[in-house]
Every structure is written in C-alpha cells, then in structure tokens.
Design a protein around this motif. Structure first.
Motif, PDB file in Angstrom:
ATOM      1  N   LYS A   1       0.711  -1.201  -0.043  1.00 42.50           N
ATOM      2  CA  LYS A   1      -0.129   0.003   0.119  1.00 42.50           C
ATOM      3  C   LYS A   1       0.808   1.181   0.060  1.00 42.50           C
ATOM      4  CE  LYS A   1      -4.088   2.223   2.296  1.00 42.50           C
ATOM      5  NZ  LYS A   1      -3.624   3.621   1.956  1.00 42.50           N
ATOM      6  N   LYS A   2       1.839   1.221   0.618  1.00 39.82           N
ATOM      7  CA  LYS A   2       2.796   2.467   0.654  1.00 39.82           C
ATOM      8  C   LYS A   2       3.458   2.751  -0.559  1.00 39.82           C
ATOM      9  CE  LYS A   2       7.248   4.346   2.851  1.00 39.82           C
ATOM     10  NZ  LYS A   2       8.042   3.860   3.962  1.00 39.82           N
ATOM     11  N   ILE A   3       3.816   1.745  -1.326  1.00 38.82           N
ATOM     12  CA  ILE A   3       4.449   1.667  -2.849  1.00 38.82           C
ATOM     13  C   ILE A   3       3.287   2.251  -3.647  1.00 38.82           C
ATOM     14  CG2 ILE A   3       5.165   0.665  -4.705  1.00 38.82           C
ATOM     15  CD1 ILE A   3       6.513  -1.414  -2.840  1.00 38.82           C
ATOM     16  N   ILE A   4       2.026   1.808  -3.412  1.00 39.43           N
ATOM     17  CA  ILE A   4       1.109   2.299  -4.400  1.00 39.43           C
ATOM     18  C   ILE A   4       0.666   3.765  -4.123  1.00 39.43           C
ATOM     19  CG2 ILE A   4      -1.413   1.804  -4.902  1.00 39.43           C
ATOM     20  CD1 ILE A   4      -1.071  -1.016  -4.519  1.00 39.43           C
ATOM     21  N   ASP A   5       0.512   4.030  -2.771  1.00 36.72           N
ATOM     22  CA  ASP A   5       0.284   5.502  -2.403  1.00 36.72           C
ATOM     23  C   ASP A   5       1.384   6.425  -3.066  1.00 36.72           C
ATOM     24  OD1 ASP A   5      -1.796   4.717  -1.079  1.00 36.72           O
ATOM     25  OD2 ASP A   5      -0.982   4.619   0.950  1.00 36.72           O
ATOM     26  N   ALA A   6       2.637   5.847  -2.700  1.00 35.88           N
ATOM     27  CA  ALA A   6       3.786   6.759  -3.625  1.00 35.88           C
ATOM     28  C   ALA A   6       3.425   6.768  -4.968  1.00 35.88           C
ATOM     29  CB  ALA A   6       4.899   5.964  -3.051  1.00 35.88           C
ATOM     30  N   HIS A   7       3.028   6.179  -5.788  1.00 36.64           N
ATOM     31  CA  HIS A   7       2.815   6.079  -6.993  1.00 36.64           C
ATOM     32  C   HIS A   7       1.302   7.038  -7.422  1.00 36.64           C
ATOM     33  CE1 HIS A   7       5.647   2.779  -7.614  1.00 36.64           C
ATOM     34  NE2 HIS A   7       5.639   3.313  -8.958  1.00 36.64           N
ATOM     35  N   GLY A   8       0.695   7.477  -6.280  1.00 38.26           N
ATOM     36  CA  GLY A   8      -0.385   8.310  -6.569  1.00 38.26           C
ATOM     37  C   GLY A   8      -1.674   7.305  -6.704  1.00 38.26           C
ATOM     38  N   GLY A   9      -1.604   5.983  -6.497  1.00 43.76           N
ATOM     39  CA  GLY A   9      -2.730   5.182  -6.824  1.00 43.76           C
ATOM     40  C   GLY A   9      -3.616   4.727  -5.599  1.00 43.76           C
ATOM     41  N   GLU A  10      -4.311   4.001  -5.738  1.00 41.21           N
ATOM     42  CA  GLU A  10      -5.094   3.329  -4.621  1.00 41.21           C
ATOM     43  C   GLU A  10      -5.231   1.564  -4.712  1.00 41.21           C
ATOM     44  OE1 GLU A  10      -8.849   5.344  -4.876  1.00 41.21           O
ATOM     45  OE2 GLU A  10      -8.046   7.421  -4.466  1.00 41.21           O
ATOM     46  N   ILE A  11      -5.495   1.496  -3.652  1.00 43.77           N
ATOM     47  CA  ILE A  11      -5.748  -0.069  -3.443  1.00 43.77           C
ATOM     48  C   ILE A  11      -7.157  -0.449  -2.584  1.00 43.77           C
ATOM     49  CG2 ILE A  11      -4.170  -0.298  -1.517  1.00 43.77           C
ATOM     50  CD1 ILE A  11      -3.722  -3.135  -2.459  1.00 43.77           C
ATOM     51  N   ARG A  12      -7.874  -1.192  -3.071  1.00 44.10           N
ATOM     52  CA  ARG A  12      -8.938  -1.515  -2.275  1.00 44.10           C
ATOM     53  C   ARG A  12      -9.348  -3.039  -2.345  1.00 44.10           C
ATOM     54  NH1 ARG A  12     -13.823  -1.873  -5.339  1.00 44.10           N
ATOM     55  NH2 ARG A  12     -13.636  -1.184  -7.408  1.00 44.10           N
ATOM     56  N   VAL A  13     -10.162  -3.351  -1.221  1.00 44.63           N
ATOM     57  CA  VAL A  13     -10.230  -4.811  -1.289  1.00 44.63           C
ATOM     58  C   VAL A  13     -11.897  -5.212  -1.069  1.00 44.63           C
ATOM     59  CG1 VAL A  13      -9.523  -6.973  -0.034  1.00 44.63           C
ATOM     60  CG2 VAL A  13      -8.221  -5.035   0.095  1.00 44.63           C
ATOM     61  N   GLU A  14     -12.376  -6.227  -1.713  1.00 43.74           N
ATOM     62  CA  GLU A  14     -13.750  -6.908  -1.597  1.00 43.74           C
ATOM     63  C   GLU A  14     -13.382  -8.312  -1.307  1.00 43.74           C
ATOM     64  OE1 GLU A  14     -15.899  -6.195  -5.099  1.00 43.74           O
ATOM     65  OE2 GLU A  14     -15.707  -4.112  -4.977  1.00 43.74           O
ATOM     66  N   SER A  15     -14.073  -8.762  -0.447  1.00 47.51           N
ATOM     67  CA  SER A  15     -14.015  -9.958  -0.084  1.00 47.51           C
ATOM     68  C   SER A  15     -15.276 -10.700   0.985  1.00 47.51           C
ATOM     69  CB  SER A  15     -12.547 -10.349   0.824  1.00 47.51           C
ATOM     70  OG  SER A  15     -12.505 -11.762   1.176  1.00 47.51           O
ATOM     71  N   GLN A  16     -15.488 -11.887   0.788  1.00 45.93           N
ATOM     72  CA  GLN A  16     -16.484 -12.328   1.594  1.00 45.93           C
ATOM     73  C   GLN A  16     -16.041 -13.727   1.864  1.00 45.93           C
ATOM     74  OE1 GLN A  16     -19.432 -11.570   2.660  1.00 45.93           O
ATOM     75  NE2 GLN A  16     -19.453  -9.522   1.653  1.00 45.93           N
ATOM     76  N   PRO A  17     -16.239 -14.237   3.209  1.00 49.25           N
ATOM     77  CA  PRO A  17     -15.792 -15.440   3.618  1.00 49.25           C
ATOM     78  C   PRO A  17     -16.458 -16.704   2.838  1.00 49.25           C
ATOM     79  CG  PRO A  17     -16.474 -14.155   5.438  1.00 49.25           C
ATOM     80  CD  PRO A  17     -16.806 -13.569   4.311  1.00 49.25           C
ATOM     81  N   GLY A  18     -15.478 -17.510   2.492  1.00 50.99           N
ATOM     82  CA  GLY A  18     -15.850 -18.642   1.394  1.00 50.99           C
ATOM     83  C   GLY A  18     -16.016 -18.215   0.158  1.00 50.99           C
ATOM     84  N   THR A  19     -16.050 -17.304  -0.288  1.00 48.28           N
ATOM     85  CA  THR A  19     -15.936 -16.998  -1.820  1.00 48.28           C
ATOM     86  C   THR A  19     -15.060 -16.278  -2.397  1.00 48.28           C
ATOM     87  OG1 THR A  19     -17.051 -14.637  -1.341  1.00 48.28           O
ATOM     88  CG2 THR A  19     -18.510 -16.639  -1.372  1.00 48.28           C
ATOM     89  N   GLY A  20     -13.818 -15.837  -1.822  1.00 48.60           N
ATOM     90  CA  GLY A  20     -12.550 -15.217  -2.365  1.00 48.60           C
ATOM     91  C   GLY A  20     -12.417 -13.915  -1.934  1.00 48.60           C
ATOM     92  N   THR A  21     -11.396 -13.197  -2.505  1.00 54.36           N
ATOM     93  CA  THR A  21     -10.867 -12.053  -2.560  1.00 54.36           C
ATOM     94  C   THR A  21     -10.573 -11.458  -3.932  1.00 54.36           C
ATOM     95  OG1 THR A  21     -10.204 -12.562  -0.156  1.00 54.36           O
ATOM     96  CG2 THR A  21      -9.383 -10.541  -1.098  1.00 54.36           C
ATOM     97  N   SER A  22     -10.885 -10.123  -3.774  1.00 52.75           N
ATOM     98  CA  SER A  22     -10.537  -9.453  -4.979  1.00 52.75           C
ATOM     99  C   SER A  22      -9.712  -7.893  -4.389  1.00 52.75           C
ATOM    100  CB  SER A  22     -11.509  -8.898  -5.857  1.00 52.75           C
ATOM    101  OG  SER A  22     -12.210 -10.082  -6.451  1.00 52.75           O
ATOM    102  N   PHE A  23      -8.422  -7.994  -5.061  1.00 54.07           N
ATOM    103  CA  PHE A  23      -7.705  -6.665  -4.935  1.00 54.07           C
ATOM    104  C   PHE A  23      -7.693  -5.808  -5.982  1.00 54.07           C
ATOM    105  CE2 PHE A  23      -5.986  -9.344  -1.343  1.00 54.07           C
ATOM    106  CZ  PHE A  23      -5.528  -8.362  -0.312  1.00 54.07           C
ATOM    107  N   PHE A  24      -8.209  -4.650  -5.754  1.00 58.44           N
ATOM    108  CA  PHE A  24      -8.104  -3.596  -7.069  1.00 58.44           C
ATOM    109  C   PHE A  24      -7.232  -2.570  -6.918  1.00 58.44           C
ATOM    110  CE2 PHE A  24     -12.549  -5.394  -6.682  1.00 58.44           C
ATOM    111  CZ  PHE A  24     -12.817  -5.832  -7.769  1.00 58.44           C
ATOM    112  N   VAL A  25      -6.089  -2.457  -7.852  1.00 59.07           N
ATOM    113  CA  VAL A  25      -5.205  -1.364  -7.636  1.00 59.07           C
ATOM    114  C   VAL A  25      -5.254  -0.430  -8.840  1.00 59.07           C
ATOM    115  CG1 VAL A  25      -2.623  -1.013  -7.866  1.00 59.07           C
ATOM    116  CG2 VAL A  25      -3.555  -3.263  -6.744  1.00 59.07           C
TER     117      VAL A  25
END
Length: 428
Positions: free
Chosen positions: A401-425
């Motif tokens: 996250k520190k590296i992404i912030d330094a690039h002026g970007g954003e990171i967010r997460v969507e996740s539900q137990p048992g269904t998986g996780t998605s990271f958006f950058v």
C-alpha cells in the motif's frame, strides 16, 4: 293694422282688452324665461362639455398611468420570477442539502442534494412535519425544530441520520431562523452534508499518524535488534562449526539459526517499510511488468504446487503507466502470493487489466477463489504486523500500500468468507 290708429276694418283705435294685455305680458315673460333658460342651457352644456373634455383628459391620463403601472408590475413580477428562479437554481445546484420548515414545522423546501443525501424525494416530504419525515432517529435538541422553538441558530453540529434505505450516515449540519424585514419569525432553514467520506478520511489520517509513529518506533527497535541478531547468528555459526556432524545438538543450533534468519527477515521488512521510498518512475507497458511478476510466481509454483492456475485477462493494447517497475513488481508479486496462499486446496488466480474511465491510467484486479476474509480482518488488513498466517510478518500488504500510495494510486479490497478475495489497484 293697415293704418295707424285703425284696425283692418277701418275702425279707429281702441284700447285692448285686459285679458289680451295679460296674455301679451305673459308671453313676453315666457319668451324672456325661455331665453334665459336657453342661455343657461347653453352655458350648462358648455360647462358639461368642458367637464367631459377634462374627464376624457383625466381618463386618458389615468389610462396611461395604469398602463405604466401595469408595465412596471409586469416587470416587477418578471424580475421577481427571475430572482426566484435564480435562487431556486442556486439552491438546487448546491452540493449540500437544504430544507426549510414553516412555523408549524412542516417542510416547505427540499433541494436536490437533500434528496440524494436522505434517499427521500420532494414529493415524499413536502408538507409533512419534519419530525415525521426526518426526525424519527435524531437527537431532539439537534435539529431545525430546536431552532424553530428557540429562535437560535445551531452551527457546525453533527448527528446520525437513518436514510430511506435504512443505512445510518453521519451528518454535519447548521440551522438558522428565517425572519421577514420586520424581524417576525417565518420558519427555519437547515443546511446539511453527508460526512461519510470525511469520517473515512479522518480515520485514514489517524491511521497514517499512528503508522508514522509506529514506523519511527519500529525503525529504532529494528536497529537495536539487528546488532544482537548478528551476534547470535555469529555465535551459532561458531557453535555449529565446533560440533560433530553427527552430534544431535547441531539440530538445536540449526533451529537457532533458522529463528535468527526469520527475525532478520522481519527486521529487514520493517526497515524497508519505514525507509522513505525513492521511486525511479518512467513510462512502461503495465502488462509487461505484470507478466514478469507472474512468471516469477509460476516458477515458484512449479517447485512446490501444481494445483494453482493463473488466468490472464488483458486488453488488446496494454495501458502505458508511469511507475517504478521494480517497486511495482514487488506489489504484484505480493498480491499474487497472497492469492495462492488463500487457496490451500488449489484453484484459479485471475489477473485482470482494464483501462480506467476516461483513459487516465489503468485498473489491475487480482482475484482468488479462496477462504475470503471477514469484516474484522478487512478493517485491519493494512495495519502493520497484523497477519492471519502462521509465518507471516504482517508487513507485506502494508508495504504494498505504501508503494501504491507513493505512485499516486489506490488499493481497495472486496472479500466474503468462503467466496474469495479481489484486490483492485488503480494506477494513474
């Protein structure tokens, strides 16, 4: 009479009878009266004509004045409508919600922003008591009704509002009484804003301050730990050298060496996290950078696991972004490793790249179909030293996250137990 002193029959003049003389006198009087009446009539007629003329002139003058007054009134009404429409347009264009109540506490004005914030429409609230439309879940002394009752303004207050969809949001609001030119109270106005994003930014700022303080402390501790670790590693190496190959104590020395190596990795990660980033940014094709990281992961998977498959979804033309390739590869590799570790029984990891709306940058998504995360875990996901892995340091995602912030970007997460996780950058 044909001759003086005689009548037509030649008889000499003789005195007229009295009744004849009376008739002649009466006729003269009538003639004189008629003449006077005629003269009076003419005079009266002349006066009436003059009065009529004056009346016509006055009527014409009044018509002109009435037309001017009507024209001024029409202009005044048009100006009033223009000002009213201009004011309504301003109110409707405001980003903050505005509502007005009358002396009975009934809502008489409700702008478009108020509809968006509350989830209610004008048709639903206009004419309703404020307490019925909006005040059911509010603090009694924190609303426009308090101002209506006391005549005193409320400035920069906060409260919770239950929206029409049942969601609770924080509101910042101010109220003020509405008065006429004579100071008589006509009602009250409330201006309010949704503070959800502000509260999120405040929490983020507090988190950043906490992390900064923690980082400074951790950097100091890491330096203090590294020196003793070097000594322990050196003495362990000497001890191992002095022991026979078959000596069972070599296993204990090996455990010490492994522990020191793990602590050293944690200290190194900690120092990397606390050290200011120096980015070497230049324009690169994003897909190329991602593929290099994916290739490293696939090499590791070939040595240890054959139950994980990486599926790519790239646009025909790779987005070009200004990044530090080495630092950004560290982010992608960390996210890919987390995705594979979240699927202990194997599965598919998807890498998706798309152009951001407007073409300003790109969006990277890394999805897994693993265990997923609870809300409690998501809230602490980017906190240093928080980890759900037995051998994790809790610094991987924080550093990413520190590296992404330094690039002026954003990171967010969507996740539900048992269904998986998605990271958006998002990458600018």
């Amino acid at each position: 009479m044909d001759a003086p002193g005689r009548f037509p029959d030649g008889s000499p003049n003789s005195p007229l009878p009295e009744h004849t003389l009376a008739l002649r006198s009466s006729g003269a009087q009538l003639e004189e009266a008629f003449t006077d009446s005629y003269i009076l009539f003419n005079e009266t007629t002349r006066k009436y004509m003059e009065a009529y003329k004056q009346l016509e002139e006055q009527f014409e003058y009044l018509n002109v004045k009435l037309e001017e007054t009507n024209r001024e009134l029409r202009n005044s009404l048009a100006e009033k409508d223009r000002v009213s429409n201009h004011l309504n347009n301003i109110l409707e264009s405001m980003s903050g919600g505005v509502l007005v109540v009358n002396l009975e506490g009934e809502i008489t004005m409700f702008n478009r922003a108020a509809e968006s914030i509350t989830g209610l429409t004008q048709a639903q609230v206009l004419g309703l008591p404020y307490s019925q439309a909006l005040g059911g879940h509010e603090i009694p002394d924190a609303s426009v009704l308090q101002t209506l009752e006391s005549g005193k303004s409320l400035a920069n207050r906060e409260k919770e509002l239950i929206r029409a969809d049942g969601r609770s949001i924080p509101l910042g609001f101010s109220t003020s009484p509405v008065r006429d030119n004579d100071g008589n109270l006509l009602g009250a106005v409330e201006i309010f804003n949704d503070l959800t994003e502000v509260k999120r930014l405040e929490a983020e700022l507090q988190r950043v301050h906490t992390l900064a303080a923690l980082g400074e402390m951790a950097a100091t501790v890491a330096h203090e730990i590294r020196n003793p670790l070097g000594g322990i590693a050196g003495f362990a190496a000497l001890l191992e050298r002095d022991l026979e190959v078959q000596d069972p104590r070599r296993r204990l020395v090996h455990k010490i060496t492994e522990g020191v190596s793990r602590l050293n990795r944690i200290v190194t990660s900690l120092l990397t996290y606390t050290r200011p980033l120096k980015l070497n940014m230049h324009a690169v094709e994003l897909v190329t950078v991602i593929e290099e990281s994916a290739a490293f992961l696939e090499i590791d998977l070939l040595r240890g696991r054959d139950d994980v498959t990486i599926v790519r979804s790239y646009p025909e033309q790779s987005p070009v972004c200004s990044v530090d390739p080495e630092q950004f590869q560290q982010v992608i590799l960390n996210l890919l490793q987390n995705a594979t570790q979240a699927m202990p029984e194997g599965g598919i990891v998807r890498i998706e790249v798309s152009q951001r709306d407007g073409g300003e940058g790109a969006l990277l998504c890394i999805r897994d179909h693993g265990m997923g995360m609870t809300e409690e875990v998501l809230e602490k996901l980017f906190t240093p030293f928080f980890t759900t892995k037995e051998d994790g340091t809790g610094l991987g995602l924080v550093t990413s996250k520190k590296i992404i912030d330094a690039h002026g970007g954003e990171i967010r997460v969507e996740s539900q137990p048992g269904t998986g996780t998605s990271f958006f950058v998002s990458i600018p």
